[in-house]
Design a protein around this motif. Structure first.
Motif, PDB file in Angstrom:
ATOM      1  N   GLY A  19       1.064  -1.137   0.077  1.00  0.00           N
ATOM      2  CA  GLY A  19      -0.048   0.079   0.035  1.00  0.00           C
ATOM      3  C   GLY A  19       0.592   1.238  -0.015  1.00  0.00           C
ATOM      4  N   ASP A 210       0.770   3.478   5.103  1.00  0.00           N
ATOM      5  CA  ASP A 210      -0.617   3.607   4.485  1.00  0.00           C
ATOM      6  C   ASP A 210      -1.500   3.473   5.557  1.00  0.00           C
ATOM      7  OD1 ASP A 210      -2.260   0.590   3.144  1.00  0.00           O
ATOM      8  OD2 ASP A 210       0.161   0.894   4.091  1.00  0.00           O
ATOM      9  N   ASN A 233      -6.414   1.432  -0.948  1.00  0.00           N
ATOM     10  CA  ASN A 233      -6.055   1.503   0.402  1.00  0.00           C
ATOM     11  C   ASN A 233      -7.212   1.775   1.419  1.00  0.00           C
ATOM     12  OD1 ASN A 233      -3.249   1.180  -0.325  1.00  0.00           O
ATOM     13  ND2 ASN A 233      -2.583   3.063   0.518  1.00  0.00           N
TER      14      ASN A 233
END
Length: 259
Positions: A19, A210, A233
């Motif tokens: 991510g 993230d 995400n």
């Protein structure tokens, strides 16, 4: 999103993988399915190898610790050749249970890393990275920054992803790797441990992730933090957005010499 002007004094960059440098879909749609689809075949082919037997031993120890958990799968000891099939099936079911429960045990990560190593080396898998990652990282290196990876995936799995990436061998861009053996990513102590390992104060490190809980843990440990917003995400709350700097691409991260 606006450019993030990194505070002066930052000399080390710590980056998450999933991510952040690499699409979440790569892990969920490529790496994990490969384990599930090939686990039994891999066990049969590598059963007599010392490395694999060590993997099984670690999984067995973890299974003993997990005996209180719902649905856990015990792994019997291997006494004779007649037990091989039974043990192999138990390992398959244990790995599948851990993965379905999103466990991140060191034993599981170790086995996964060895399976991925074989897949990367034979070209069955190539590590994915976002297009903005390599140019930005190369520029940061030119500025004298040191870069480190911190992921829940094992150090070996990290090196495979970047060593056999779609952009070629990227390992030369990184100065070190950390996994959960240094501590869990949602615990602030882990980031203090990393600062000690790299030999610099926490305030000289920028962490890119993230995951909000990781961001809070790193911030509590004194690191600078930026949340990386990528497609797929987890959505951020208004509070998350107000607590951290946000970037959608590494090229939005500027250091004093670039400003």
């Amino acid at each position: 999103m606006a450019v993030y002007n990194v505070p002066s004094g930052v000399s080390n960059i710590l980056v998450d993988i999933e991510g952040t440098t690499t699409p979440i879909t790569f892990v969920k749609d490529v790496l994990f399915p490969f384990i599930k689809d090939n686990i039994k075949k891999y066990l049969i082919e590598h059963w007599k190898e010392n490395e694999f037997q060590e993997d099984v031993a670690q999984l067995r120890k973890q299974a003993e610790k997990d005996s209180h958990l719902h649905g856990f799968v015990p792994i019997p000891s291997h006494v004779s050749e007649n037990d091989t099939e039974k043990v192999i099936q138990a390992v398959v079911e244990n790995v599948q249970w851990q993965m379905s429960s999103d466990r991140k045990t060191t034993a599981l990560k170790q086995l996964q890393g060895h399976m991925w190593r074989s897949a990367y080396a034979t070209g069955q898998i190539k590590g994915e990275v976002y297009k903005d990652v390599v140019p930005a990282v190369q520029q940061w290196k030119n500025l004298g920054m040191k870069l480190y990876i911190y992921s829940s995936g094992s150090v070996e799995a990290q090196k495979l992803l970047f060593g056999y990436s779609i952009e070629g061998d990227l390992l030369k861009l990184f100065d070190g790797h950390f996994d959960t053996t240094v501590g869990h990513k949602v615990e602030s102590e882990s980031y203090k441990n990393i600062a000690d390992r790299v030999g610099c104060p926490s305030e000289n490190i920028l962490f890119l992730t993230d995951v909000v809980r990781e961001a809070h843990a790193a911030k509590k440990a004194g690191l600078h933090v930026a949340l990386v917003v990528r497609p797929g995400n987890e959505a951020l709350t208004d509070e998350d957005k107000s607590n951290f700097h946000l970037v959608t691409s590494f090229d939005q991260i500027h250091f004093p010499s670039q400003q």
